[in-house]
Scaffold this motif. Structure first.
Motif, PDB file in Angstrom:
ATOM      1  N   GLN A  49      14.654  27.725  26.711  1.00 13.18           N
ATOM      2  CA  GLN A  49      15.354  28.724  26.307  1.00 13.18           C
ATOM      3  C   GLN A  49      16.751  29.133  26.873  1.00 13.18           C
ATOM      4  OE1 GLN A  49      12.800  32.193  24.603  1.00 13.18           O
ATOM      5  NE2 GLN A  49      11.170  30.904  25.510  1.00 13.18           N
TER       6      GLN A  49
ATOM      7  N   GLN B 143      14.061  32.600  12.543  1.00 10.66           N
ATOM      8  CA  GLN B 143      14.131  33.195  13.878  1.00 10.66           C
ATOM      9  C   GLN B 143      13.852  34.507  13.833  1.00 10.66           C
ATOM     10  OE1 GLN B 143      18.309  32.306  14.803  1.00 10.66           O
ATOM     11  NE2 GLN B 143      18.298  33.853  16.444  1.00 10.66           N
TER      12      GLN B 143
ATOM     13  N   ALA C 241       5.466  34.434  15.300  1.00  6.74           N
ATOM     14  CA  ALA C 241       5.162  33.102  15.517  1.00  6.74           C
ATOM     15  C   ALA C 241       3.615  33.144  15.038  1.00  6.74           C
ATOM     16  CB  ALA C 241       5.543  32.445  16.787  1.00  6.74           C
TER      17      ALA C 241
ATOM     18  N   ALA D  59       6.120  28.122  19.827  1.00  3.64           N
ATOM     19  CA  ALA D  59       6.557  29.244  20.288  1.00  3.64           C
ATOM     20  C   ALA D  59       5.502  29.868  21.254  1.00  3.64           C
ATOM     21  CB  ALA D  59       6.825  30.497  19.469  1.00  3.64           C
TER      22      ALA D  59
ATOM     23  N   ARG E 238       6.188  32.856  24.000  1.00  3.09           N
ATOM     24  CA  ARG E 238       6.953  33.773  23.052  1.00  3.09           C
ATOM     25  C   ARG E 238       6.000  34.124  21.994  1.00  3.09           C
ATOM     26  NH1 ARG E 238      12.777  33.515  22.468  1.00  3.09           N
ATOM     27  NH2 ARG E 238      11.988  34.716  20.451  1.00  3.09           N
TER      28      ARG E 238
ATOM     29  N   THR F 152       7.712  35.302  19.133  1.00  5.09           N
ATOM     30  CA  THR F 152       8.390  35.072  17.981  1.00  5.09           C
ATOM     31  C   THR F 152       9.141  33.644  17.901  1.00  5.09           C
ATOM     32  OG1 THR F 152      10.390  36.059  18.987  1.00  5.09           O
ATOM     33  CG2 THR F 152       8.844  37.623  17.557  1.00  5.09           C
ATOM     34  N   TYR F 153       9.407  33.120  16.757  1.00  5.35           N
ATOM     35  CA  TYR F 153      10.329  31.856  17.074  1.00  5.35           C
ATOM     36  C   TYR F 153      11.745  32.037  17.552  1.00  5.35           C
ATOM     37  CZ  TYR F 153       6.431  30.205  14.057  1.00  5.35           C
ATOM     38  OH  TYR F 153       5.293  30.020  13.496  1.00  5.35           O
ATOM     39  N   PRO F 154      12.390  31.196  18.306  1.00  7.01           N
ATOM     40  CA  PRO F 154      13.458  31.502  18.851  1.00  7.01           C
ATOM     41  C   PRO F 154      14.649  30.761  17.777  1.00  7.01           C
ATOM     42  CG  PRO F 154      12.547  29.744  20.004  1.00  7.01           C
ATOM     43  CD  PRO F 154      11.495  30.200  18.942  1.00  7.01           C
TER      44      PRO F 154
END
Lengths: 232, 232
Positions: free
Chosen positions: A136, B44, B48, B85, B90, B92-94
């Motif tokens: 990231q 984005q 996720a 993700a 994570r 959330t999706y990046p």
DNA sequence: CGGGAAATTGAGTCGGTTCAAAAACGGTGG
DNA sequence: CCACCGTTTTTGAACCGACTCAATTTCCCG
């Protein structure tokens, strides 16, 4: 070579979720090695014989291009895993790591990696998180280099440095290892001249204070606004 | 929703080292979903909810900056895992993923991930390799953007595209999905105008052949020499 | 055949590099 | 303690690659 005290490393992300006995077992296989300032810990394209956890100090990790230019990949701080080439399917190191201050690291032979993750799958999961967050970071850098001009990129680089390796002092936050204008240039894809000019301008405005191999952020918020595209 | 045939996916890197029964077990939990050209697979910053394996087609993965600029992170080809993700910590999706041609993917709910890797640690190990090689790609891109000027960056991008998604045709190698000058610009941190100029020049020299949303590399070796800094 | 997206191409401008030189700093040794 | 030396930093001036602005052309799809 005395074994490392478990309590020193029990809280590191890499070892999250491991039982104390498991951790002891891992530590028993590790060596603790000192790297004096300036020493190379591993070299780009060399056989990846070991992987590491930094216990103390700071490393500068950089890539060398065919024509001799350096690009700083990151600075390693205490507590981080590094040199995990084997884990990501490489047999050689993709970059060079040099101690920027006297440093100490735990060292395991790379050949032990497959056995260790077989026995402690948590290691693989934790390493996946670490590599993921580095991915990231790298993507954030790609986005910055694609869309921002130099001043903002430098601002972002400084803020990231402050977050990862900042030390609170009276006046603000200072990067707690020696870092030159050249280093910042190699992190942001510019020249030391431009970095110098930008930092001088910021110093005039009171955002930062400079020094030989030293940067102190006086106004983190102002710098943040600038990084995010606030009016110059 | 019929179960997916094991033999279709048994050779994918993600599933390397899994026993047939284990694979069947995994596949039983997956859904096979169709994404028509132009459809968004995930967005984005959205929750996720799922992770994926692309069975057929191509996706364009990009990041959107606060001011609305797009940066292409990569193109996903059949056989690749994506949207992991959760695995990299994570929620959330990046980035955003959009189908550039009609595509089909296997879909698992993200909540299943912890359970799946607990039962099949190989999955974590294999994913680590995948994420690791993506990290290397990203670093290669950072190095290029830091040290090379536009023409060489475009050459590198094209060579990488050809390698990942090239299809051999009589004349050379063509990128086997629709790709615009704008796309290439967003991969290399430049503008569509500059990409157009560079490609036109190359076309005159016989290195490549262009077309609407189409690029064919006629002289891969020449392009490689150019990418590595050979005389212009 | 018409409309819209994609691509091409020219001209002018500018941010940041390159080239060049001087100044500042900090460690070292006399 | 002070002078010296190499490294780091600063600053000026000229230059240039790539972007911006602008217009036209080409191509595909409906």
């Amino acid at each position: 070579m005395a074994s490392v005290d478990r309590t020193l490393v029990a809280d590191l992300p890499l070892f999250a979720g491991l039982a104390p006995e498991q951790l002891d077992e891992l530590l028993r296989e590790a060596q603790s090695v000192r790297y004096p300032k300036g020493m190379t810990v591993f070299q780009q394209d060399a056989e990846a014989h070991s992987f590491f956890v930094l216990l103390h100090g700071h490393l500068r990790v950089y890539k060398l291009t065919p024509d001799g230019q350096q690009v700083v990949v990151r600075f390693v701080s205490a507590g981080e895993v590094f040199g995990v080439a084997m884990a990501i399917g490489r047999t050689t190191y993709p970059a060079t790591a040099v101690a920027v201050v006297d440093s100490i690291a735990l060292v395991w032979p790379s050949v032990a990696w497959p056995r260790l993750i077989a026995k402690h799958p948590t290691l693989a999961v934790n390493t996946l998180q670490t590599v993921g967050s580095r991915l990231q970071d790298a993507h954030a850098r790609v986005v910055e280099m694609s869309t921002e001009q130099v001043e903002r990129r430098i601002a972002h680089a400084l803020l990231r440095l402050a977050q990862q390796s900042g030390r609170k002092v009276e006046a603000g936050v200072e990067i707690d290892f020696p870092i030159s204008r050249q280093d910042v240039a190699e992190m942001t894809g510019t020249t030391l001249h431009t970095v110098s000019r930008v930092l001088s301008a910021w110093e005039d405005r009171g955002f930062v204070a400079g020094g030989r191999q030293k940067i102190t952020i006086l106004e983190p918020h102002r710098l943040f606004v600038l990084a995010e595209g606030g009016l110059p």
